[in-house]
Design an enzyme around this catalytic site. Structure first.
Site, PDB file in Angstrom:
ATOM      1  N   ALA A  33      -4.680  -1.754   1.017  1.00 40.41           N
ATOM      2  CA  ALA A  33      -3.210  -1.751   0.930  1.00 40.41           C
ATOM      3  C   ALA A  33      -2.625  -0.452   1.426  1.00 40.41           C
ATOM      4  O   ALA A  33      -3.334   0.530   1.615  1.00 40.41           O
ATOM      5  CB  ALA A  33      -2.777  -1.998  -0.510  1.00 40.41           C
ATOM      6  N   ASN A  34      -1.326  -0.463   1.644  1.00 34.74           N
ATOM      7  CA  ASN A  34      -0.548   0.733   1.946  1.00 34.74           C
ATOM      8  C   ASN A  34       0.171   1.156   0.675  1.00 34.74           C
ATOM      9  O   ASN A  34       0.426   0.330  -0.180  1.00 34.74           O
ATOM     10  CB  ASN A  34       0.534   0.385   2.970  1.00 34.74           C
ATOM     11  CG  ASN A  34       0.100   0.626   4.388  1.00 34.74           C
ATOM     12  OD1 ASN A  34      -0.934   1.222   4.650  1.00 34.74           O
ATOM     13  ND2 ASN A  34       0.893   0.152   5.305  1.00 34.74           N
ATOM     14  N   ARG A  35       0.563   2.410   0.613  1.00 32.77           N
ATOM     15  CA  ARG A  35       1.428   2.864  -0.475  1.00 32.77           C
ATOM     16  C   ARG A  35       2.850   2.453  -0.153  1.00 32.77           C
ATOM     17  O   ARG A  35       3.353   2.743   0.928  1.00 32.77           O
ATOM     18  CB  ARG A  35       1.421   4.386  -0.521  1.00 32.77           C
ATOM     19  CG  ARG A  35       0.447   4.973  -1.454  1.00 32.77           C
ATOM     20  CD  ARG A  35       0.722   6.463  -1.563  1.00 32.77           C
ATOM     21  NE  ARG A  35      -0.530   7.208  -1.573  1.00 32.77           N
ATOM     22  CZ  ARG A  35      -1.360   7.254  -2.613  1.00 32.77           C
ATOM     23  NH1 ARG A  35      -1.067   6.612  -3.728  1.00 32.77           N
ATOM     24  NH2 ARG A  35      -2.471   7.941  -2.542  1.00 32.77           N
TER      25      ARG A  35
END
Ligand code: CTP
Ligand code: CA
Length: 229
Positions: A33-35
């Site tokens: 995932a991305n932040r």
């Protein structure tokens, strides 16, 4: 709960917004995932709805409640986000605030990958590129929104990277922000942006994500008024 402006400056205008991160599954229990908190995208959805727009918010997994008065579509992966975004067309305006994962595992294991014993070699993670939703929305086509707006989250050389991104993506505006850890913008409640358009670059003062969303929504309304269909 706020009231939508029935005759507001965005009345009758359809706006598509992507927000939040995407989750790219590795197996049933793991993902890449991305932040992204989703705060900026959700605030923009709320601001557009407050000005009377018909808003579709396509969101990756976040810990926020969907704003009142918007059509809300939850998704997980970039491919799902792309499919939902494309299904929402035609719209007048698209605003891509999502932090889309650039790559996904090329294969999703059907069962949890076991680590065998403590000395076993970790499995390799082979990645493939995800669709670029902003670039796809920006492609010339009869379905292209009249105004396509992207974000550029950068940690260094914000202006140079954002300018290059604006050219590469083919979108109309890029809202560039510095998300280097010292700024606290990532996950925080404020943002400081530069807005890049054909007319040049405008540096906005640091402001609340809600205030920034309101300002952006008003700019969109003003642009649409100057560029009637
Ligand atoms: N974006 C998108 N789909 C992707 C990647 C990015 O729609 N697969 C959108 C984001 O929502 C944002 C803009 O493109 O509006 C810029 O995203 P960013 O990650 O900053 O740009 P990239 O082109 O992916 O470049 P890089 O991550 O290398 O900086
Ligand atoms: Ca990216």
């Amino acid at each position: 709960q706020r009231r939508q402006q029935a005759g507001g400056p965005l009345a009758g205008v359809k706006v598509l917004i992507t927000a939040g991160p995407t989750h790219e599954p590795i197996d049933p229990v793991r993902y890449l995932a991305n932040r992204s908190s989703g705060k900026q995208g959700y605030a923009i959805a709320q601001a557009c709805a407050d000005l009377g727009a018909q808003v579709t918010l396509v969101s990756g997994p976040v810990a926020l409640r969907p704003p009142a008065g918007v059509t809300f579509i939850a998704c997980e992966s970039a491919c799902e986000m792309r499919d939902h975004a494309m299904a929402a067309l035609p719209v007048d305006v698209a605003i891509c605030a999502a932090a889309v994962a650039d790559w996904r595992p090329d294969h999703v294991a059907g069962q949890k990958i076991k680590k065998q014993d403590r000395t076993s070699v970790p499995p390799p993670l082979v990645l493939v590129p995800n669709p670029d939703i902003l670039a796809e929305l920006s492609e010339p086509s009869p379905m292209r929104p009249r105004l396509v707006i992207g974000f550029a989250a950068e940690t260094q050389d914000v202006h140079e990277h954002a300018q290059a991104k604006w050219r590469r993506k083919g979108c109309d505006w890029i809202v560039a922000n510095d998300v280097s850890p010292a700024t606290g913008h990532m996950g925080g409640d404020t943002n400081q942006v530069q807005v890049i358009t054909r007319d040049g670059v405008e540096a906005w003062p640091e402001m609340d994500k809600t205030a920034l969303a309101g300002e952006l929504a008003r700019r969109v309304a003003a642009w649409l008024a100057r560029h009637p269909r």
